[in-house]
Design a protein around this motif. Sequence first.
Motif, PDB file in Angstrom:
ATOM      1  N   THR A 253       0.309  -1.074  -0.274  1.00 29.94           N
ATOM      2  CA  THR A 253      -0.138   0.065  -0.185  1.00 29.94           C
ATOM      3  C   THR A 253       0.778   1.343   0.134  1.00 29.94           C
ATOM      4  O   THR A 253       2.137   1.192   0.063  1.00 29.94           O
ATOM      5  CB  THR A 253      -0.490   0.005   1.325  1.00 29.94           C
ATOM      6  OG1 THR A 253      -1.617   1.106   1.020  1.00 29.94           O
ATOM      7  CG2 THR A 253      -0.253  -0.066   2.526  1.00 29.94           C
ATOM      8  N   SER A 254       0.066   2.198   0.153  1.00 29.73           N
ATOM      9  CA  SER A 254       1.136   3.119   0.002  1.00 29.73           C
ATOM     10  C   SER A 254       0.383   4.141   1.485  1.00 29.73           C
ATOM     11  O   SER A 254      -0.883   4.430   1.191  1.00 29.73           O
ATOM     12  CB  SER A 254       0.956   4.642  -1.316  1.00 29.73           C
ATOM     13  OG  SER A 254      -0.572   4.661  -1.449  1.00 29.73           O
ATOM     14  N   VAL A 255       1.287   4.773   2.027  1.00 32.45           N
ATOM     15  CA  VAL A 255       1.529   5.203   3.131  1.00 32.45           C
ATOM     16  C   VAL A 255       1.919   6.429   3.717  1.00 32.45           C
ATOM     17  O   VAL A 255       3.374   7.060   2.730  1.00 32.45           O
ATOM     18  CB  VAL A 255       1.005   4.202   4.140  1.00 32.45           C
ATOM     19  CG1 VAL A 255       0.114   3.283   4.240  1.00 32.45           C
ATOM     20  CG2 VAL A 255       3.210   3.370   4.731  1.00 32.45           C
TER      21      VAL A 255
ATOM     22  N   ASP B 151       6.991  11.191   5.022  1.00 36.19           N
ATOM     23  CA  ASP B 151       6.998  10.722   3.624  1.00 36.19           C
ATOM     24  C   ASP B 151       6.093   9.903   3.181  1.00 36.19           C
ATOM     25  O   ASP B 151       5.944   8.756   3.973  1.00 36.19           O
ATOM     26  CB  ASP B 151       8.304   9.817   3.344  1.00 36.19           C
ATOM     27  CG  ASP B 151       9.372  10.788   3.930  1.00 36.19           C
ATOM     28  OD1 ASP B 151      10.620  10.373   4.631  1.00 36.19           O
ATOM     29  OD2 ASP B 151       9.513  12.140   3.731  1.00 36.19           O
ATOM     30  N   SER B 152       5.826  10.141   2.412  1.00 39.43           N
ATOM     31  CA  SER B 152       4.808   9.629   0.990  1.00 39.43           C
ATOM     32  C   SER B 152       5.444   8.372   0.796  1.00 39.43           C
ATOM     33  O   SER B 152       6.312   8.045  -0.262  1.00 39.43           O
ATOM     34  CB  SER B 152       4.189  10.246  -0.125  1.00 39.43           C
ATOM     35  OG  SER B 152       3.427  10.623   0.589  1.00 39.43           O
ATOM     36  N   VAL B 153       5.387   7.200   1.390  1.00 43.51           N
ATOM     37  CA  VAL B 153       6.022   5.941   0.353  1.00 43.51           C
ATOM     38  C   VAL B 153       5.162   4.386  -0.108  1.00 43.51           C
ATOM     39  O   VAL B 153       4.013   4.484   0.101  1.00 43.51           O
ATOM     40  CB  VAL B 153       6.734   5.752   1.337  1.00 43.51           C
ATOM     41  CG1 VAL B 153       7.863   6.473   2.017  1.00 43.51           C
ATOM     42  CG2 VAL B 153       5.813   4.522   3.185  1.00 43.51           C
ATOM     43  N   LEU B 154       6.313   4.057  -1.045  1.00 41.67           N
ATOM     44  CA  LEU B 154       4.803   2.618  -1.775  1.00 41.67           C
ATOM     45  C   LEU B 154       5.905   1.161  -0.095  1.00 41.67           C
ATOM     46  O   LEU B 154       6.654   1.959   0.100  1.00 41.67           O
ATOM     47  CB  LEU B 154       5.696   2.262  -2.949  1.00 41.67           C
ATOM     48  CG  LEU B 154       4.777   3.279  -3.844  1.00 41.67           C
ATOM     49  CD1 LEU B 154       5.575   2.867  -5.463  1.00 41.67           C
ATOM     50  CD2 LEU B 154       3.961   3.302  -3.731  1.00 41.67           C
ATOM     51  N   SER B 155       4.894   0.877   0.126  1.00 43.40           N
ATOM     52  CA  SER B 155       5.500  -0.094   1.741  1.00 43.40           C
ATOM     53  C   SER B 155       4.704  -1.420   1.437  1.00 43.40           C
ATOM     54  O   SER B 155       3.499  -1.869   0.803  1.00 43.40           O
ATOM     55  CB  SER B 155       4.929   0.344   2.859  1.00 43.40           C
ATOM     56  OG  SER B 155       4.673  -0.443   3.652  1.00 43.40           O
ATOM     57  N   ALA B 156       5.499  -2.162   1.785  1.00 42.12           N
ATOM     58  CA  ALA B 156       5.208  -4.190   1.543  1.00 42.12           C
ATOM     59  C   ALA B 156       5.398  -4.301   3.115  1.00 42.12           C
ATOM     60  O   ALA B 156       6.329  -3.925   3.889  1.00 42.12           O
ATOM     61  CB  ALA B 156       6.085  -4.771   0.774  1.00 42.12           C
ATOM     62  N   TYR B 157       4.405  -5.476   4.144  1.00 46.15           N
ATOM     63  CA  TYR B 157       4.530  -5.366   5.024  1.00 46.15           C
ATOM     64  C   TYR B 157       3.857  -6.554   5.142  1.00 46.15           C
ATOM     65  O   TYR B 157       3.438  -7.878   4.540  1.00 46.15           O
ATOM     66  CB  TYR B 157       3.318  -4.984   6.132  1.00 46.15           C
ATOM     67  CG  TYR B 157       2.410  -4.921   5.614  1.00 46.15           C
ATOM     68  CD1 TYR B 157       2.011  -3.805   4.357  1.00 46.15           C
ATOM     69  CD2 TYR B 157       1.049  -5.287   5.717  1.00 46.15           C
ATOM     70  CE1 TYR B 157       0.456  -3.672   4.467  1.00 46.15           C
ATOM     71  CE2 TYR B 157       0.023  -5.430   5.267  1.00 46.15           C
ATOM     72  CZ  TYR B 157      -0.607  -4.097   4.728  1.00 46.15           C
ATOM     73  OH  TYR B 157      -1.953  -4.478   4.111  1.00 46.15           O
TER      74      TYR B 157
ATOM     75  N   ILE C 115      10.280   2.524   0.274  1.00 42.45           N
ATOM     76  CA  ILE C 115      10.925   3.166  -0.492  1.00 42.45           C
ATOM     77  C   ILE C 115       9.452   4.488  -0.969  1.00 42.45           C
ATOM     78  O   ILE C 115       8.018   4.430  -0.873  1.00 42.45           O
ATOM     79  CB  ILE C 115      10.575   2.678  -2.069  1.00 42.45           C
ATOM     80  CG1 ILE C 115      11.970   3.166  -3.040  1.00 42.45           C
ATOM     81  CG2 ILE C 115       9.883   2.373  -3.121  1.00 42.45           C
ATOM     82  CD1 ILE C 115      12.489   2.815  -4.510  1.00 42.45           C
ATOM     83  N   ASN C 116      10.352   5.599  -1.101  1.00 39.57           N
ATOM     84  CA  ASN C 116       9.807   6.942  -1.385  1.00 39.57           C
ATOM     85  C   ASN C 116       8.741   6.990  -2.555  1.00 39.57           C
ATOM     86  O   ASN C 116       9.238   6.503  -3.500  1.00 39.57           O
ATOM     87  CB  ASN C 116      10.403   7.859  -1.334  1.00 39.57           C
ATOM     88  CG  ASN C 116      10.630   8.326  -0.435  1.00 39.57           C
ATOM     89  OD1 ASN C 116      10.200   8.685   0.530  1.00 39.57           O
ATOM     90  ND2 ASN C 116      11.485   9.295  -0.469  1.00 39.57           N
ATOM     91  N   GLN C 117       7.796   7.103  -2.138  1.00 41.35           N
ATOM     92  CA  GLN C 117       6.691   7.248  -3.606  1.00 41.35           C
ATOM     93  C   GLN C 117       7.041   7.876  -4.897  1.00 41.35           C
ATOM     94  O   GLN C 117       6.734   7.346  -6.247  1.00 41.35           O
ATOM     95  CB  GLN C 117       5.457   7.673  -3.032  1.00 41.35           C
ATOM     96  CG  GLN C 117       4.359   6.933  -4.452  1.00 41.35           C
ATOM     97  CD  GLN C 117       2.568   7.083  -3.794  1.00 41.35           C
ATOM     98  OE1 GLN C 117       2.501   8.307  -2.525  1.00 41.35           O
ATOM     99  NE2 GLN C 117       1.891   6.521  -4.594  1.00 41.35           N
TER     100      GLN C 117
ATOM    101  N   ALA D 240      -0.344  13.158  -2.875  1.00 46.94           N
ATOM    102  CA  ALA D 240      -0.857  12.099  -2.654  1.00 46.94           C
ATOM    103  C   ALA D 240      -2.044  11.741  -2.072  1.00 46.94           C
ATOM    104  O   ALA D 240      -2.412  13.386  -2.203  1.00 46.94           O
ATOM    105  CB  ALA D 240       0.176  11.349  -0.995  1.00 46.94           C
ATOM    106  N   PRO D 241      -2.837  11.101  -1.684  1.00 48.23           N
ATOM    107  CA  PRO D 241      -4.185  10.748  -1.520  1.00 48.23           C
ATOM    108  C   PRO D 241      -4.616  11.875  -0.303  1.00 48.23           C
ATOM    109  O   PRO D 241      -5.622  12.391  -0.162  1.00 48.23           O
ATOM    110  CB  PRO D 241      -4.864   9.454  -1.609  1.00 48.23           C
ATOM    111  CG  PRO D 241      -3.001   9.005  -1.343  1.00 48.23           C
ATOM    112  CD  PRO D 241      -2.256   9.232  -1.778  1.00 48.23           C
ATOM    113  N   ASP D 242      -3.368  12.035   0.669  1.00 48.91           N
ATOM    114  CA  ASP D 242      -4.123  12.851   2.093  1.00 48.91           C
ATOM    115  C   ASP D 242      -3.348  14.750   1.120  1.00 48.91           C
ATOM    116  O   ASP D 242      -3.695  15.372   2.089  1.00 48.91           O
ATOM    117  CB  ASP D 242      -2.502  12.664   2.830  1.00 48.91           C
ATOM    118  CG  ASP D 242      -0.861  13.332   3.028  1.00 48.91           C
ATOM    119  OD1 ASP D 242      -0.564  12.607   3.284  1.00 48.91           O
ATOM    120  OD2 ASP D 242      -0.588  12.931   1.756  1.00 48.91           O
TER     121      ASP D 242
END
Lengths: 182, 1008
Positions: free
Chosen positions: B310-312, B318-324, B340-342, B374-376
């Motif tokens: 997801t992107s968080v 920072d707006s990042v792409l994240s795998a958890y 990693i930074n979006q 970013a969505p925010d």
Amino acid sequence: MRDKKKKSLKGQAKTVALSLDAEQIKGRDPVLLFTASQIDEVLADAEVHPLPFAANHLVGLCAWREQVLPIIDLVAFFDLIPSQKDKNERYVVVRTVDSTLLDTNKDNKEKQNTNKVVLRCVLKVSNQIISGDIPTECTAVFPKQAGFAPVFLKGLFQGEKKLFLLPDLATIIHSDVQGSTT
Amino acid sequence: MAQKAKDKKMLNIKKLFHSRQTIRGKLLFWLLIISLVPMAVIGFVSYNYSSSSLQHQSFEQLETTLAFQYQALQRYFDDQAKKLENIASNMEVFQEEAYTKLSAIRALQKKQIQDYFKIRFEDVKIFGQNPQQQQAFSQLLQNADTEPNSEFVEFLDEWLMNRDFASLTMLNQDGEVVYSTDKNVPRGATVHEGTSEWEAMQKGMLETRFIDYRPSSFHELKNVAYFSTPLFSADQPPSLLLFRLQDHALDSIMKEVPGLGETGETYLVGMDGMFRSNSRHFDEPTIANPSFLVDTESIVYALAGEDGETSVVNYRGDSVLSAYTAVSIYGVTWVLMVEINQAEAVIPKLEDGKTDLLSQLAQTYTFSDLYLVAPDGYIFASAKRHKDYLTNILTGPYADSMFNKAVQEVLETQKMAISDYAFYEPAGGQAEAFMAIPVMNDDAMSMIVALQISIDPINDIMKIRQDFEKESGQAEMEGHVEMIHVDTYLVGSDKLWRSEAFNPEKYQAKSTLLNPKVKADTKAVQQALAGKSDTQVIVNSLGEKALTSWSPVRYKGLQWALISEVAQKEVDRPVMQLLRIVGLLAFLAAIAVIFISLRVAGGVTKQVDEIMQGIAMVEKGEYGQQVKITSKDELGQMAGSFNQMTTTIHDLIESRQQEHDELQDSIIRLLEEITELADGDLSIRATVTEDVIGTLADSLNLMLEELGTAFVRIKQSAEQVGSTANILSASTGELAGQNNNQANMINEAVQEINQLTKAIREAADQANQSASFSRESSQVAGEGAKAVRETSQAMEAIRGNVQNTARSIKRLGESSQEISDFARTINEISDRTSILALNASIQAAAAGEEGRGFAVVAEEIQRLAERAAVSTRQIETLIKNILGEITEAGISMDSSIQEVVQGTQLSQNALSRLDEITERSNEVFELIQGVASASQQQADTTAILATSMGEIGSISLETAEEAMGASVSMQEMAVMGDDMLQAVATFKLESDKKDPDNDVLEADPFDA
């Protein structure tokens, strides 16, 4: 400031006698006897909500001062014969003190803690309610002789025309069996 | 003279215009009308036709221009939208690739971590089971003061260091430190509840365990993690070995991860939100450091057992792409985050290493700017990196801009959105619009791609109007080129311009773009914004009439009005020139017409004047005058005819005078002859001449002849009348005597009839008496019926009264019932009062001494309540008795009513019988009445008969008298005939002249 002397109230306690709508026992009318402090209120009208599948002596529930109280018919509880006269019934709110144990392990006496709980219930009686002094001219009777289970009575006394019952309301409330020995 | 002539001429000219009665004036007027009106009509029609044609042509061209510009705008926006979609799809692809990479790294790292802990676990377990270690530590246990030998200590240090353990601590079963390689942990120190050592004691006394980071009993303000393993010996109670994990134990796995670029990292997070590894971005250790907390949503999902991407916004903001994913380590669950930074993920650097893809796209497509949001609302990437870069467009300093609106719309609708133009400060205050599109990742929005559009392309499209001017706006007049200026412009829903005007100075502004001073709130704008298209002549924003064509421009959220207009006066210019030329020609024509009409009129009126003078002379009686002939046209001919007419009239007058004199002489002669005739001489005859009088004389002579003949006849008739009258007189005398006899006989008949009439009258009187007796009996029967009726009415009244009484009794019963209800209410009140008193007494009793006074009051109340109860019971008893008696009274009332009803019925029967008697009596009365009236009629008839007979007798007498009168008249007639003969004898007739001794003959009485 002088302390007010407290007068002794010994011998001046007031009682309230509640007649039951039942036939005579041993030639005397059955009357419940309580101290004045045990009577909270005589209800002018009570809205009775019956309980399905409840015991016969449990007439139902009613609301009193934001509490829900059970209505108990002691005539049915003690399996007395109801009177054939015109029924003018009354409902009286009665309270009693019940002692409960915190620690269920009764063997551990050192660590027993008791707590007193006030219980209330509504009794269905006749409209003969008399407030007065303690009836002193009466003799004690063993409950079993009159057909009562002793555990449900604190005392049983017979006067000239009346048979005074002192019910143990806490036991009656907690009981799920009838109070007669028959 | 000349001056006078001139003045006269002027006067005439003035008259010409003041008075229309002269021929000259009329001629002038009508010639002017005939010449000028058609010219005016032609001019007017030409003006209208040419004006409408020009207008129509202008409208067509305006509409064409408008349509072209509309298409151009649509194409432009569609083009921009397509570019944006392409960019967004590219971003989506880059994003997908980034997620794939992150997932791979996540899986790899998870394996590495689990393997690492597995190895450490085994190490610890084996250590605890090693007999030598057991023995060594047992000795420590036996003797608390014993120190391990140096070799053992060295061995321990090396062993611990090789396995990333910071220290080894031994605890006895009571939680006291027996031995520790950490000098900061003293012997005898006890474990505190709630610490990691304490938990190790709870869980690790039976088997090897991993204890997660918790506050330490021996290291203040520090969280530590242990591997714990129990140490068993035969003669000693079990103890616990704690192996503290180094803070940097996992650095080699977590920090050095290829493929994550400059901004990417991986880290572990515990359930408490604290790091379980060190971050590559901070020098300060982040492991178990409460200053660094991670509370993103992905932690929750991972702990719930989900793996995801997801992107968080991460812990660094920072707006990042994240795998958890969740990593389980011997009962402890941590979350592994790979991020990693979006911006770095979706915007690759180009080959030169300096320029990124975003900048290149913005340059290629000539965007003012290109953003990733970013969505925010955080702008994490920008091609031009103006002031808005790295700000939050939803909550930051530019939150009130159109960029914000576009982003908000994308967030709400999850579709492409476009905002209107507005001045945007980061763009140097230029007017910019924004177009944005979401980039989705599994139905969730991961970012928004937005582009900034300049106003210049819009202005370029609006410049298409110049082509229109070149095609159709030119009009050459006398060597000048007249340009028709057409304004085409865009207006937004706020009525402000969205393009630059061709000539802003016309609107008294330097620029019309978004200028509130140049508001366009015309009908065209309103209708276009309402979605309507039309072409009309309206008033434009400058207040002048203009040919205007308008249409709406709607593109996603944009709502504009496209207006194309040209001033009416400019369009009508050639028509106005034509109008001026026509006006000049009309004026010249009018002058020519006036001149010609004056000339023509003058020639006509001269001859007419001469004729008028001649007529004036004739009026005076001078018929000898001749009119001067001044022209040879019809008027000259008319003058010649007039002269002939006057000559003829003069000759005629003279001949008539002569005839008049002759006639007068003849009349005098005739009068003399008529005088003689008046004296009675009917034998005179008038002289007949050849003139009119001769005719008159002839007629007179004829009349005299006829008159003589008539007188002769009269004479003869008079004689006949005398003789006839004598004969008639004798006849009528005899007739009178016969009439008298007849009258005497009629009188006798009348007397007989009178006696008959008297007898009939007596019979009629008797019949009347019978009728009166019958009437009396009928009246008696009627009175009887009336009495019975009154009796019946009285009984009805009695019944009514009885019913009223019954009702009253019923009401009484109801009132008694109400009283009973009241008594019941009182009873209830007393009952409740009694209960109240009882309660009061009970409460007073419970109160003891203080309640004594209150108890007295309660007793009193109870007594009162009892008395009230007793009284109400007595009232109830009384009411019951009353009700019983009322019921009985009601029953007896009912029976009375029944008897009354029966009596009424009987009287009704008697009444009906009496009515029958009355009816019959009336019938008898009528019969007798009929007989009496018939008798009366008979008597009247005979009386009339007697009267008639009497009249006949009187008529006979009258007849006799009249006959006698006629006889007398006849005698008088004979006398009159004699008188007539004597009167006729006075005239002298012509026959007398012939036979003077002729006597009067007796007329035959039977001659007609």
